[in-house]
Design a protein around this motif. Structure first.
Motif, mmCIF file in Angstrom:
data_model
loop_
_atom_site.group_PDB
_atom_site.id
_atom_site.type_symbol
_atom_site.label_atom_id
_atom_site.label_comp_id
_atom_site.label_asym_id
_atom_site.label_seq_id
_atom_site.Cartn_x
_atom_site.Cartn_y
_atom_site.Cartn_z
ATOM 1 N N HIS A 130 -11.813 -13.933 -6.905
ATOM 2 C CA HIS A 130 -10.835 -14.059 -7.987
ATOM 3 C C HIS A 130 -9.554 -13.350 -7.548
ATOM 4 O O HIS A 130 -9.115 -12.382 -8.169
ATOM 5 C CB HIS A 130 -11.392 -13.483 -9.283
ATOM 6 N N ASN A 174 -12.292 -18.868 -8.027
ATOM 7 C CA ASN A 174 -11.655 -19.063 -9.329
ATOM 8 C C ASN A 174 -10.234 -19.571 -9.129
ATOM 9 O O ASN A 174 -9.422 -18.922 -8.458
ATOM 10 C CB ASN A 174 -11.606 -17.757 -10.113
ATOM 11 N N GLU A 175 -9.926 -20.728 -9.688
ATOM 12 C CA GLU A 175 -8.581 -21.296 -9.729
ATOM 13 C C GLU A 175 -7.854 -21.253 -8.383
ATOM 14 O O GLU A 175 -6.782 -20.646 -8.251
ATOM 15 C CB GLU A 175 -7.737 -20.585 -10.796
ATOM 16 N N SER A 177 -6.096 -23.472 -7.045
ATOM 17 C CA SER A 177 -4.758 -24.075 -7.120
ATOM 18 C C SER A 177 -3.714 -23.058 -7.572
ATOM 19 O O SER A 177 -2.546 -23.133 -7.177
ATOM 20 C CB SER A 177 -4.753 -25.279 -8.066
ATOM 21 N N ILE A 178 -4.125 -22.078 -8.374
ATOM 22 C CA ILE A 178 -3.162 -21.104 -8.889
ATOM 23 C C ILE A 178 -2.800 -20.073 -7.820
ATOM 24 O O ILE A 178 -1.624 -19.780 -7.597
ATOM 25 C CB ILE A 178 -3.709 -20.415 -10.153
ATOM 26 N N HIS A 227 -11.968 -24.403 -11.692
ATOM 27 C CA HIS A 227 -10.658 -25.024 -11.503
ATOM 28 C C HIS A 227 -9.801 -24.930 -12.758
ATOM 29 O O HIS A 227 -10.281 -25.149 -13.874
ATOM 30 C CB HIS A 227 -10.835 -26.497 -11.105
ATOM 31 N N SER A 228 -8.527 -24.607 -12.549
ATOM 32 C CA SER A 228 -7.537 -24.645 -13.621
ATOM 33 C C SER A 228 -7.170 -26.102 -13.881
ATOM 34 O O SER A 228 -6.755 -26.823 -12.965
ATOM 35 C CB SER A 228 -6.296 -23.860 -13.197
ATOM 36 N N TRP A 252 -1.677 -29.102 -8.768
ATOM 37 C CA TRP A 252 -2.295 -28.142 -9.682
ATOM 38 C C TRP A 252 -3.741 -28.542 -10.005
ATOM 39 O O TRP A 252 -4.642 -27.707 -9.973
ATOM 40 C CB TRP A 252 -1.467 -28.074 -10.965
ATOM 41 N N ASN A 253 -3.945 -29.808 -10.315
ATOM 42 C CA ASN A 253 -5.231 -30.233 -10.878
ATOM 43 C C ASN A 253 -6.177 -30.934 -9.910
ATOM 44 O O ASN A 253 -7.381 -31.000 -10.190
ATOM 45 C CB ASN A 253 -4.977 -31.145 -12.085
ATOM 46 N N ASN A 295 -11.199 -24.108 -16.371
ATOM 47 C CA ASN A 295 -10.355 -23.167 -17.118
ATOM 48 C C ASN A 295 -9.204 -23.931 -17.741
ATOM 49 O O ASN A 295 -8.504 -24.679 -17.043
ATOM 50 C CB ASN A 295 -9.782 -22.095 -16.186
#
Length: 448
Positions: A130, A174-175, A177-178, A227-228, A252-253, A295
């Protein structure tokens, strides 16, 4: 206090599965503190905190002091009645330099946490990464270095061997892409597009390598990635804004779930990825997974900006859009749409691993923290989740972000997402009215 929604029937949650899991999520750097104790190495966020660029010059040095107060936090979770707790392990706490010598004291902390959760009847869901990359690895190129794939696999192997006798639910990242889109080294540099694509590919490869390690090491492992999923919408009717939103939406997705779950990069990304793509890479990324972690907070409104790396910037929200106190749109029906789309696209059980409401909560004169707007948000969003389930989406769990107010990255401690208030001066925990609302919701749905 207006709890707004008191029963499962009013929330229309009858469409959820009888074995639906309710939980809360946190992450290591955001709550643990103790950044220089018991042999922990420095992470990239420790170094960034020293730069003074974080709001109010905040750092994660103490955060919520979960490292010392985890027992108190487990007691809160037990009081809440959750079935599962998603947390992350701090890579530099286990491997101070990112690889090599293992820090036994770091492993022992997570042993205590996991054992405490199990004793309280709460299932541990362990996320390997994370965002807190060991600084020693950043100095060797970090995710820009293809060797990072093996660094991460070795770290995953240590965690799997140590905790896999008690933990069966694992998330790799965790995420992704972010932390790639908004990387300090990449996202703010217009000339860094090649670095950006290289990082995307290496993180995807690291995910696949970790899945193989977990599958080989942990008997009965249930593995996913998180994934965000936020719709990217144009902020005007201009064609350039529509094109910018569509481009950001892919990065992003789709940049991570598409190769991880479907074995292919979206066409828009392929020219940038191909210089870094070796034979067999896509097969190494697309490994069998058991669930999809999702998320969601709100749609993102986008305008064109040719001066940025991907040609976008954040634009104005439509007039009249309801907003949280931290200026995020409140659009619960977008949550339903995202859940249905993810179900139709990926065909795996979905766990909502983050959803929550950011604000600037403060205790009242009596010392209580009343947050009716968060309750309203959670009621509306869980109702939209139930509506998605009624449409056929296979949704099996929901984890509120977050158990505690915590360190919110570039915003420091100015944004509060917790259902428990943290007084950072004393580290006292105060359950908010939303805590009690969520407890009542869990009780109602488990006994409906």
């Amino acid at each position: 206090m207006n709890n707004r929604i008191e029963t499962a029937e009013h929330l229309s949650l009858a469409s959820l599965r009888p074995d639906f899991i309710w939980g809360v999520s946190t992450s290591s750097f955001q709550i643990e503190g103790a950044t220089r104790e018991d042999g922990r190495g420095l992470s990239i966020w420790d170094i960034y905190g020293q730069s003074g660029e974080i709001q109010n010059h905040d750092t994660g040095d103490v955060a919520c002091d979960h490292y010392h107060r985890y027992g108190e936090d487990i007691a809160l979770m037990k009081q809440l009645g959750i079935q599962a707790y998603r947390f992350s392990v701090a890579w530099p706490r286990i491997l101070p330099t990112g690889q090599g010598e293992i820090n036994e004291r770091g492993l022992a902390f997570y042993d205590r946490l996991i054992d405490g959760l199990l004793a309280a009847g709460i299932e541990p869901w362990l996320c390997l990464y994370h965002w807190d990359l060991p600084q020693a690895l950043e100095e060797r190129g970090g995710w820009l270095n293809r060797e990072s794939v093996e660094w991460f696999a070795d770290y995953a192997r240590i965690a799997a061997r140590r905790f896999g006798d008690r933990v069966k639910r694992f998330a790799t990242f965790n995420e992704p892409s972010i932390f790639t889109l908004f990387s300090r080294a990449i996202g703010r540099d217009k000339t860094a597009e090649d670095k950006f694509h290289r990082t995307i590919h290496h993180v995807n490869l690291a995910h696949g390598a970790a899945v193989d390690v977990l599958r080989a090491t942990v008997k009965g492992a249930s593995i996913g990635s998180i994934h965000s999923r936020q719709p990217c919408r144009p902020s005007s009717s201009e064609e350039a804004d529509a094109a910018a939103a569509a481009r950001l939406d892919v990065y992003w997705n789709d940049a991570f779930p598409e190769p991880q779950y479907r074995g292919e990069y979206p066409p828009l990304l392929r020219p940038g990825i191909e210089p870094h793509l070796l034979a067999g890479d896509l097969a190494r990324i697309c490994r069998p997974l058991d669930w999809f972690g999702l998320n969601h907070y709100s749609p993102v409104y986008v305008k064109a900006n040719p001066g940025t790396m991907l040609g976008y910037d954040f634009g104005d929200k439509p007039p009249g859009t309801p907003l949280t106190p931290i200026d995020w749109p409140i659009e619960p029906d977008a949550f339903r749409e995202v859940l249905v789309a993810a179900h139709e696209r990926y065909g795996l059980p979905i766990y909502v691993t983050e959803n929550g409401y950011g604000a600037h909560d403060r205790p009242d004169a009596s010392g209580a923290v009343d947050d009716p707007e968060r309750i309203r948000f959670l009621a509306d969003y869980t109702a939209s989740m139930a509506a998605a389930a009624a449409q056929g989406a296979d949704i099996r769990g929901y984890f509120v972000w977050s158990l505690l107010d915590n360190f919110e990255w570039d915003f420091g401690y100015s944004h509060r997402f917790g259902i428990t208030y943290v007084d950072y001066a004393t580290l006292r925990r105060i359950p908010k009215s939303s805590f009690h609302w969520y407890k009542n919701l869990i009780t109602a749905t488990r006994h409906a």
